[in-house]
Every structure is written in C-alpha cells, then in structure tokens.
Motif scaffolding. Structure first.
Motif, mmCIF file in Angstrom:
data_model
loop_
_atom_site.group_PDB
_atom_site.id
_atom_site.type_symbol
_atom_site.label_atom_id
_atom_site.label_comp_id
_atom_site.label_asym_id
_atom_site.label_seq_id
_atom_site.Cartn_x
_atom_site.Cartn_y
_atom_site.Cartn_z
ATOM 1 N N THR A 139 0.834 -1.204 0.000
ATOM 2 C CA THR A 139 0.000 0.000 0.000
ATOM 3 C C THR A 139 0.870 1.256 0.000
ATOM 4 O OG1 THR A 139 -0.180 -0.206 2.408
ATOM 5 C CG2 THR A 139 -1.985 -1.097 1.093
ATOM 6 N N GLU A 140 2.081 1.141 0.541
ATOM 7 C CA GLU A 140 3.016 2.279 0.484
ATOM 8 C C GLU A 140 3.380 2.593 -0.965
ATOM 9 O OE1 GLU A 140 6.403 1.524 2.886
ATOM 10 O OE2 GLU A 140 5.279 1.403 4.757
ATOM 11 N N THR A 141 3.516 1.551 -1.767
ATOM 12 C CA THR A 141 3.786 1.722 -3.191
ATOM 13 C C THR A 141 2.633 2.463 -3.849
ATOM 14 O OG1 THR A 141 4.932 -0.414 -3.169
ATOM 15 C CG2 THR A 141 4.411 0.526 -5.326
ATOM 16 N N PHE A 142 1.415 2.085 -3.467
ATOM 17 C CA PHE A 142 0.225 2.743 -4.006
ATOM 18 C C PHE A 142 0.219 4.225 -3.666
ATOM 19 C CE2 PHE A 142 -3.954 4.460 -2.991
ATOM 20 C CZ PHE A 142 -4.614 4.322 -4.200
ATOM 21 N N TRP A 143 0.398 4.550 -2.368
ATOM 22 C CA TRP A 143 0.348 5.952 -1.936
ATOM 23 C C TRP A 143 1.475 6.774 -2.557
ATOM 24 C CZ3 TRP A 143 -4.112 7.205 -0.346
ATOM 25 C CH2 TRP A 143 -4.868 6.383 0.479
ATOM 26 N N CYS A 144 2.637 6.175 -2.683
ATOM 27 C CA CYS A 144 3.798 6.898 -3.192
ATOM 28 C C CYS A 144 3.693 7.158 -4.695
ATOM 29 C CB CYS A 144 5.068 6.120 -2.885
ATOM 30 S SG CYS A 144 6.568 6.919 -3.485
ATOM 31 N N TRP A 145 3.306 6.141 -5.457
ATOM 32 C CA TRP A 145 3.363 6.251 -6.905
ATOM 33 C C TRP A 145 2.010 6.484 -7.557
ATOM 34 C CZ3 TRP A 145 8.096 7.118 -8.330
ATOM 35 C CH2 TRP A 145 9.147 6.574 -7.597
ATOM 36 N N TYR A 146 1.026 5.625 -7.293
ATOM 37 C CA TYR A 146 -0.254 5.757 -8.002
ATOM 38 C C TYR A 146 -1.080 6.920 -7.469
ATOM 39 C CZ TYR A 146 -4.571 4.688 -10.391
ATOM 40 O OH TYR A 146 -5.679 4.782 -11.188
ATOM 41 N N PHE A 147 -1.299 6.967 -6.148
ATOM 42 C CA PHE A 147 -2.059 8.084 -5.585
ATOM 43 C C PHE A 147 -1.276 9.385 -5.755
ATOM 44 C CE2 PHE A 147 -3.692 10.875 -2.262
ATOM 45 C CZ PHE A 147 -5.061 10.752 -2.471
ATOM 46 N N GLY A 148 0.048 9.280 -5.629
ATOM 47 C CA GLY A 148 0.892 10.447 -5.843
ATOM 48 C C GLY A 148 0.724 11.008 -7.243
ATOM 49 N N TYR A 149 0.599 10.114 -8.219
ATOM 50 C CA TYR A 149 0.374 10.548 -9.598
ATOM 51 C C TYR A 149 -0.944 11.303 -9.728
ATOM 52 C CZ TYR A 149 -2.015 9.838 -14.048
ATOM 53 O OH TYR A 149 -2.782 10.009 -15.173
ATOM 54 N N ASN A 150 -2.019 10.746 -9.147
ATOM 55 C CA ASN A 150 -3.336 11.379 -9.236
ATOM 56 C C ASN A 150 -3.355 12.741 -8.555
ATOM 57 O OD1 ASN A 150 -5.688 9.548 -10.421
ATOM 58 N ND2 ASN A 150 -4.208 8.204 -9.436
ATOM 59 N N ALA A 151 -2.767 12.810 -7.355
ATOM 60 C CA ALA A 151 -2.709 14.078 -6.625
ATOM 61 C C ALA A 151 -1.902 15.107 -7.410
ATOM 62 C CB ALA A 151 -2.103 13.855 -5.239
ATOM 63 N N PHE A 152 -0.774 14.670 -7.950
ATOM 64 C CA PHE A 152 0.089 15.560 -8.719
ATOM 65 C C PHE A 152 -0.622 16.053 -9.978
ATOM 66 C CE2 PHE A 152 3.399 16.475 -11.846
ATOM 67 C CZ PHE A 152 4.226 17.313 -11.109
ATOM 68 N N TYR A 153 -1.387 15.156 -10.611
ATOM 69 C CA TYR A 153 -2.108 15.506 -11.839
ATOM 70 C C TYR A 153 -3.161 16.580 -11.570
ATOM 71 C CZ TYR A 153 -4.665 14.981 -16.207
ATOM 72 O OH TYR A 153 -5.277 15.219 -17.412
ATOM 73 N N ILE A 154 -3.878 16.445 -10.450
ATOM 74 C CA ILE A 154 -4.906 17.433 -10.099
ATOM 75 C C ILE A 154 -4.259 18.786 -9.808
ATOM 76 C CG2 ILE A 154 -6.633 18.072 -8.364
ATOM 77 C CD1 ILE A 154 -7.218 15.051 -8.077
ATOM 78 N N ILE A 155 -3.199 18.756 -8.997
ATOM 79 C CA ILE A 155 -2.482 19.996 -8.668
ATOM 80 C C ILE A 155 -1.921 20.630 -9.937
ATOM 81 C CG2 ILE A 155 -0.481 20.951 -7.461
ATOM 82 C CD1 ILE A 155 -0.915 18.752 -5.336
ATOM 83 N N LEU A 156 -1.399 19.764 -10.817
ATOM 84 C CA LEU A 156 -0.826 20.226 -12.075
ATOM 85 C C LEU A 156 -1.866 20.964 -12.915
ATOM 86 C CD1 LEU A 156 1.685 20.049 -13.987
ATOM 87 C CD2 LEU A 156 0.657 17.972 -14.904
ATOM 88 N N SER A 157 -3.078 20.421 -12.987
ATOM 89 C CA SER A 157 -4.150 21.033 -13.775
ATOM 90 C C SER A 157 -4.500 22.417 -13.238
ATOM 91 C CB SER A 157 -5.392 20.135 -13.755
ATOM 92 O OG SER A 157 -5.110 18.872 -14.310
ATOM 93 N N VAL A 158 -4.555 22.534 -11.898
ATOM 94 C CA VAL A 158 -4.871 23.823 -11.272
ATOM 95 C C VAL A 158 -3.758 24.837 -11.552
ATOM 96 C CG1 VAL A 158 -5.236 25.019 -9.078
ATOM 97 C CG2 VAL A 158 -6.263 22.764 -9.460
#
Length: 205
Positions: A139-158
């Motif tokens: 789950t650490e892999t998930f939070w670091c890479w996959y969820f991190g990607y989604n969070a970064f993508y949203i911030i990036l769009s803003v």
C-alpha cells in the motif's frame, strides 16, 4: 469454476508501455482485467476483485459523450449568444447537460478506479507476503506512486490554469506525472510475474 484463467508470469513492461500508448489505454485495461482474474484465482483470502474492464469502458463512455456533445454545439459557440434562436438555445442546454453528465461519470469512475487500485495493490502485497516473495509492492507503493500521480495531476491542472504555464516546462512536469504512474505499473507487473510463477511452480510440485 467457469472459464479457465490463463496465468501469465512473463509480462514485459516495455511491451505493455508501447502497446498501451498505441491502443490509447485499451491494452492496459485488458491487462488489468486479466490481472484481476489471476489474483482472484490464486489468492485464498476469500475476497474478490471486480473486473477492471467495465470501469475503463465507463470512463471511455464519459469522454465519448463529451466529444459528441461538443460536436453538436461547437458551431454555436462562436456565435453571439444574443443571436441564438430558441432551437439553438435548446441545443446548447442539451449539449451542456450531456457534458456535465459525462464529466460527473468520469469523476465518479476515476475515484472508483483509485479505490480499485488500492484494493488490488493490498491483495497482491498480501500474496507476496504469504508466498515469502521478497519484492516490495505494498500500500506504500500505491500511496507513493499511483495516488501520488493522481494528486500531482490534479495539482498540475490547477497550476496550469492559474499560472498559465506554457512551453517546455509544461512537458517536463507532464513527463514527471507519467513517471509516477508508470513506476507503479512496472512494480505491479513485476509483482504479478513473481506471484504467478510461484503459483505455477507449486502446482507442479
């Protein structure tokens, strides 16, 4: 048990990456669909991961709906709204409602996909642990890479909208988001190769 599941332990990340780009994500959808079937067959935790393909098709449908709506109203968008006829206004309203529905569908399904990824990551992680396979995918892999990607993508769009970033930096930041996502997929593919190989080995014993 129904249709036989083919267990693959030789998936190649490069092949996945190239085919996924060429097929605009369809290859990944079918691969994740097969991975969900494999983990359901192999794991004895009493849980069941839903097939990924319906989620992907729903998100694809959302984009199709918005594209269709835009096709019907795009000619009206360049005309002064004061010149719209009653029929034109009705067309724009209907098109807007379709776009809103498509956007809501994409948002809801995207959240569902994030939850799906978390749950299958947890199941794969547990299976690695039960089989004493020394490979870090949790789950650490998930939070670091996959969820991190989604969070970064949203911030990036803003940030794009607020700062109006253009030029080379736009591509550099976008590339970083892709690295986060594909690092997660690389780890998932490798983890499933280890699990599937171990499963097949134990069947032969």
């Amino acid at each position: 048990m129904g249709k036989q599941v083919k267990i693959k332990d030789n998936r190649k990340f490069i092949k996945y990456l190239l085919l996924n780009i060429i097929t605009f994500g369809f290859y990944e959808a079918f691969m994740l669909s097969n991975i969900s079937k494999e983990i359901n067959l192999i794991s004895k935790d009493g849980k069941r991961t839903m097939n990924y393909l319906p989620l992907f098709l729903m998100i694809f449908s959302g984009f199709v709906l918005m594209a269709i709506a835009y096709f019907f109203v795009k000619d009206l968008l360049i005309i002064d709204p004061d010149l719209w006829s009653e029929k034109d206004l009705t067309t724009v309203i209907k098109g807007s409602l379709v776009v809103i529905f498509g956007l809501l569908l994409i948002i809801v399904v995207d959240i569902s996909i994030i939850v799906w990824m978390y749950r299958i990551t947890k199941r794969i992680s547990n299976e690695l642990s039960l089989r004493n396979i020394d490979f870090k995918f949790s789950t650490e892999t998930f939070w670091c890479w996959y969820f991190g990607y989604n969070a970064f993508y949203i911030i990036l769009s803003v940030v794009y909208e607020f700062l109006q970033i253009e030029g080379a930096w736009e591509y550099v930041i976008g590339l970083f988001a892709c690295v986060l996502y594909y690092t997660f997929m690389f780890k998932m593919i490798k983890a499933m190769n280890f699990i599937n190989a171990d499963y097949k080995l134990k069947l032969e014993e």
